[in-house]
Write a protein that holds these residues in place. Structure first.
Motif, PDB file in Angstrom:
ATOM      1  N   GLY A  74      14.787 -24.199 -14.317  1.00  0.00           N
ATOM      2  CA  GLY A  74      15.717 -24.703 -15.335  1.00  0.00           C
ATOM      3  C   GLY A  74      15.100 -25.799 -16.188  1.00  0.00           C
ATOM      4  N   SER A  75      14.397 -26.719 -15.551  1.00  0.00           N
ATOM      5  CA  SER A  75      13.781 -27.803 -16.332  1.00  0.00           C
ATOM      6  C   SER A  75      12.598 -27.282 -17.145  1.00  0.00           C
ATOM      7  CB  SER A  75      13.361 -28.974 -15.440  1.00  0.00           C
ATOM      8  OG  SER A  75      12.461 -28.570 -14.445  1.00  0.00           O
ATOM      9  N   PHE A 122      20.006 -29.781 -13.968  1.00  0.00           N
ATOM     10  CA  PHE A 122      19.140 -28.610 -14.124  1.00  0.00           C
ATOM     11  C   PHE A 122      19.478 -27.555 -13.074  1.00  0.00           C
ATOM     12  CE2 PHE A 122      16.049 -31.686 -16.119  1.00  0.00           C
ATOM     13  CZ  PHE A 122      16.045 -31.091 -17.375  1.00  0.00           C
ATOM     14  N   ASN A 140      21.782 -24.794 -17.489  1.00  0.00           N
ATOM     15  CA  ASN A 140      21.571 -26.246 -17.495  1.00  0.00           C
ATOM     16  C   ASN A 140      22.803 -26.879 -18.123  1.00  0.00           C
ATOM     17  OD1 ASN A 140      18.927 -26.055 -16.449  1.00  0.00           O
ATOM     18  ND2 ASN A 140      18.058 -25.788 -18.499  1.00  0.00           N
ATOM     19  N   TRP A 148      14.259 -25.857 -20.195  1.00  0.00           N
ATOM     20  CA  TRP A 148      14.768 -26.915 -21.079  1.00  0.00           C
ATOM     21  C   TRP A 148      13.623 -27.646 -21.804  1.00  0.00           C
ATOM     22  CZ3 TRP A 148      13.921 -32.172 -21.174  1.00  0.00           C
ATOM     23  CH2 TRP A 148      14.730 -32.909 -22.058  1.00  0.00           C
ATOM     24  N   HIS A 182      18.941 -31.707  -9.946  1.00  0.00           N
ATOM     25  CA  HIS A 182      19.191 -30.256  -9.956  1.00  0.00           C
ATOM     26  C   HIS A 182      20.508 -29.978  -9.250  1.00  0.00           C
ATOM     27  CE1 HIS A 182      18.195 -28.801  -5.780  1.00  0.00           C
ATOM     28  NE2 HIS A 182      17.413 -29.868  -5.733  1.00  0.00           N
TER      29      HIS A 182
END
Ligand code: AHN
Ligand code: ZN
Length: 330
Positions: A199-200, A177, A105, A203, A123
């Motif tokens: 990815g999100s 992301f 990220n 995070w 993204h």
């Protein structure tokens, strides 16, 4: 005081039809109509288009590939060049089929010490499959992701360039992301929950700064398609209705009502959902939604046709200028 004056004036202008706005219908209360901001920088669509093309030129940005690594380095260096404080959050994430994805990220913060913040995100990875392609031979082939991925990042890079030149009165965080688009493909029968937006999801559990908070968040997903239509995505309406209204009315005031449709669309699983649920930040998704197709997405979605031929500067401009308008009126 001046704000009230501006609002009053803008209402007068709207009433006598001198703003050039062609929209006659409205579901937003008049108080949400924004002052005609004069301090908003002009979004350069050629610049944004070039940022999209530059990403696509690396080749498909599929995690674990050389193109992915090179493009990630490019995005981080662009954010740094625009004056952002850059965080690179690396993680090994597990895909639906057990593949370990070396993910990153990439976060650019402007005015990182300001308390009041707005989060903008997209993204940056692209899908390893063209599983909606009409040609079955393409189902396991990676795609360009010109719209699905690169467009949102390209628009945000242009916004980052402008924010770096002249700061709005809020801190801005831009997150690219990774591993959004490695979700379970159509050719696989097993259902595993939460295989998109890895990815999100990571995070949201591990923000780049402890207790990260923003007033609200705006996700840009597929914002470059010719004649794109942005309906009010349903999860955005449920969790962040005032933000939806603020953005859609800003778009209407700027004359972009043909892109930002004043009607609800479908509910879409996307990065905004995890940012919303995981961090309690009300987030919206600006995403190209086509009520006429079976998937709800444009016909080229997750096909080999998601390439630069579909990217239209005018759409990038409509989205980018609207987002700038919103953040500079804060
Ligand atoms: C699903 O297909 C479940 N969600 C759409 C999220 C997405 C994929 N956006 C771009 N590509
Ligand atoms: Zn996708």
């Amino acid at each position: 005081m001046t704000k009230f004056l501006f609002m009053a004036l803008s209402c007068v202008f709207v009433a006598c039809g001198s703003t050039g706005s062609k929209q006659t219908t409205s579901d937003a209360p008049a108080v949400q109509r924004q002052a005609p901001a004069t301090n908003v920088p002009a979004f350069n669509a050629d610049s944004a288009y070039a940022y999209v093309a530059n990403q696509v030129a690396f080749g498909p940005r599929v995690p674990n590939s050389a193109a992915h690594k090179a493009c990630g380095d490019y995005l981080a260096s662009e954010l740094a060049r625009f004056g952002a404080k850059v965080y690179q959050q690396e993680a090994t994430l597990t895909a639906y089929d057990g593949t370990r994805l070396e993910s990153r990220n990439i976060i650019g913060s402007f005015n990182p010490d300001m308390d009041k913040r707005v989060l903008l995100f997209a993204h940056w990875d692209s899908r390893p499959y063209s599983d909606h392609d009409p040609d079955p031979a393409m189902h396991k082939v990676a795609l360009d992701g010109a719209d699905d991925g690169a467009s949102g990042v390209g628009a945000l890079l242009e916004i980052a360039r402008l924010v770096g030149q002249k700061s709005p009165s809020v801190g801005i965080d831009i997150i690219f992301f990774d591993a959004e688009d490695y979700g379970t493909p159509e050719f696989v029968d097993t259902f595993t929950p939460d295989t998109w937006c890895l990815g999100s999801q990571f995070w949201a559990k591990n923000p780049h700064v402890p207790n990260y908070k923003a007033e609200y968040g705006i996700l840009l997903d597929m914002v470059g398609g010719k004649n794109a239509t942005f309906f009010k995505e349903l999860q955005s309406v449920r969790f962040a209705a005032p933000i939806v209204e603020m953005v859609w009315s800003a778009a209407r005031d700027l004359g972009y009502g043909k892109y930002f449709i004043n009607a609800n669309g479908g509910a879409i699983t996307d990065d905004h959902q995890y940012v919303n649920a995981g961090r309690g930040i009300p987030c919206i998704d600006i995403i190209n939604y086509d009520p006429e197709t079976e998937t709800g997405f444009p016909a080229y979605w997750h096909t080999q046709k998601d390439n630069m031929e579909n990217i239209d500067r005018e759409t990038l401009k409509a989205v980018g200028q609207t987002v700038l308008h919103v953040i500079y009126q804060e």
